[in-house]
Design an enzyme around this catalytic site. Sequence first.
Site, PDB file in Angstrom:
ATOM      1  N   ASP A  84     -74.441   4.815 -49.368  1.00 31.64           N
ATOM      2  CA  ASP A  84     -74.087   3.402 -49.428  1.00 31.64           C
ATOM      3  C   ASP A  84     -73.976   3.011 -50.890  1.00 31.64           C
ATOM      4  O   ASP A  84     -74.722   3.531 -51.728  1.00 31.64           O
ATOM      5  CB  ASP A  84     -75.135   2.526 -48.739  1.00 31.64           C
ATOM      6  CG  ASP A  84     -74.549   1.221 -48.217  1.00 31.64           C
ATOM      7  OD1 ASP A  84     -73.986   0.455 -49.040  1.00 31.64           O
ATOM      8  OD2 ASP A  84     -74.636   0.964 -47.014  1.00 31.64           O
ATOM      9  N   ASP A 101     -72.293   2.851 -39.424  1.00 32.54           N
ATOM     10  CA  ASP A 101     -72.541   1.459 -39.056  1.00 32.54           C
ATOM     11  C   ASP A 101     -71.866   0.539 -40.070  1.00 32.54           C
ATOM     12  O   ASP A 101     -72.264  -0.604 -40.252  1.00 32.54           O
ATOM     13  CB  ASP A 101     -74.050   1.188 -39.003  1.00 32.54           C
ATOM     14  CG  ASP A 101     -74.394  -0.015 -38.124  1.00 32.54           C
ATOM     15  OD1 ASP A 101     -73.632  -0.300 -37.189  1.00 32.54           O
ATOM     16  OD2 ASP A 101     -75.422  -0.666 -38.382  1.00 32.54           O
ATOM     17  N   LYS A 153     -69.368   1.874 -35.552  1.00 32.30           N
ATOM     18  CA  LYS A 153     -69.291   0.477 -35.137  1.00 32.30           C
ATOM     19  C   LYS A 153     -67.869  -0.029 -35.313  1.00 32.30           C
ATOM     20  O   LYS A 153     -67.191   0.317 -36.272  1.00 32.30           O
ATOM     21  CB  LYS A 153     -70.241  -0.381 -35.969  1.00 32.30           C
ATOM     22  CG  LYS A 153     -70.121  -1.881 -35.669  1.00 32.30           C
ATOM     23  CD  LYS A 153     -71.306  -2.668 -36.159  1.00 32.30           C
ATOM     24  CE  LYS A 153     -71.435  -2.693 -37.669  1.00 32.30           C
ATOM     25  NZ  LYS A 153     -72.629  -3.452 -38.092  1.00 32.30           N
TER      26      LYS A 153
END
Length: 239
Positions: free
Chosen positions: A111, A151, A191
């Site tokens: 991330d 996600d 997602k």
Amino acid sequence: MKKTTRRTAGGRGGAGSHELYQRVKKKAGTIKASSRRWLERHLNDPYVHQSKADGYRSRAAYKLIEINERYKILKKGQKIIDLGAAPGGWCQVAARLVESKDYNPSVVGIDYLHMEPLPGVAILEMDFFHEDAPQELISTLGSKPDVVLSDMAAPTTGHRQTDHLRTIALCEAAVHFSISVLKPGGHFLTKTFQGGAEGNLLATLKQNFKKVHHVKPPASRAESVELYLLALQFKGKTD
């Protein structure tokens, strides 16, 4: 910039819900009605309370737990990559289920947002869209992954179709990455937002995986357009 971390003191604590509620009440007159509704819903959310009790960094951890309880995609000894991993809830669940070790992590999260270290998780603090990210992920993991989790979601604008299209773009990038790195028989979970533009995405998944499921776990709020696509049993690369 990247950061690889392999150990931590544990999950994230924070102020209790009651203390936060008192602060919200004092400031109620200074925040927008929509923000106040979100805060009230957050404070009354049983998954939020449970995540604090269980030591998970986010309520999203329960979405992965519930999906895994149904489909059994995470197992002991697997190698896992988590895209858009911050704040780390999915990494925590994955590390526990695959029994990842600090000295040889079998879970790698990436991330561009900062993440505090986690037990059994190697963390890359860099943008997934950086050209070096795919190789860094595989190099850090030490082999091809058994499961790729994503996600990722673009910051919401409040315009449903715009949010849908931006998130679909992230999903497509995650799909192409997973197809390029997964072991044959591996799984991919991402997602997405409902909105009607996922046709090409679904076609790609069905072409490369034996089964594709639409999943809305109980922890996903009923009013949310959030949905998960689970692709099972990667067929393998066809060069």
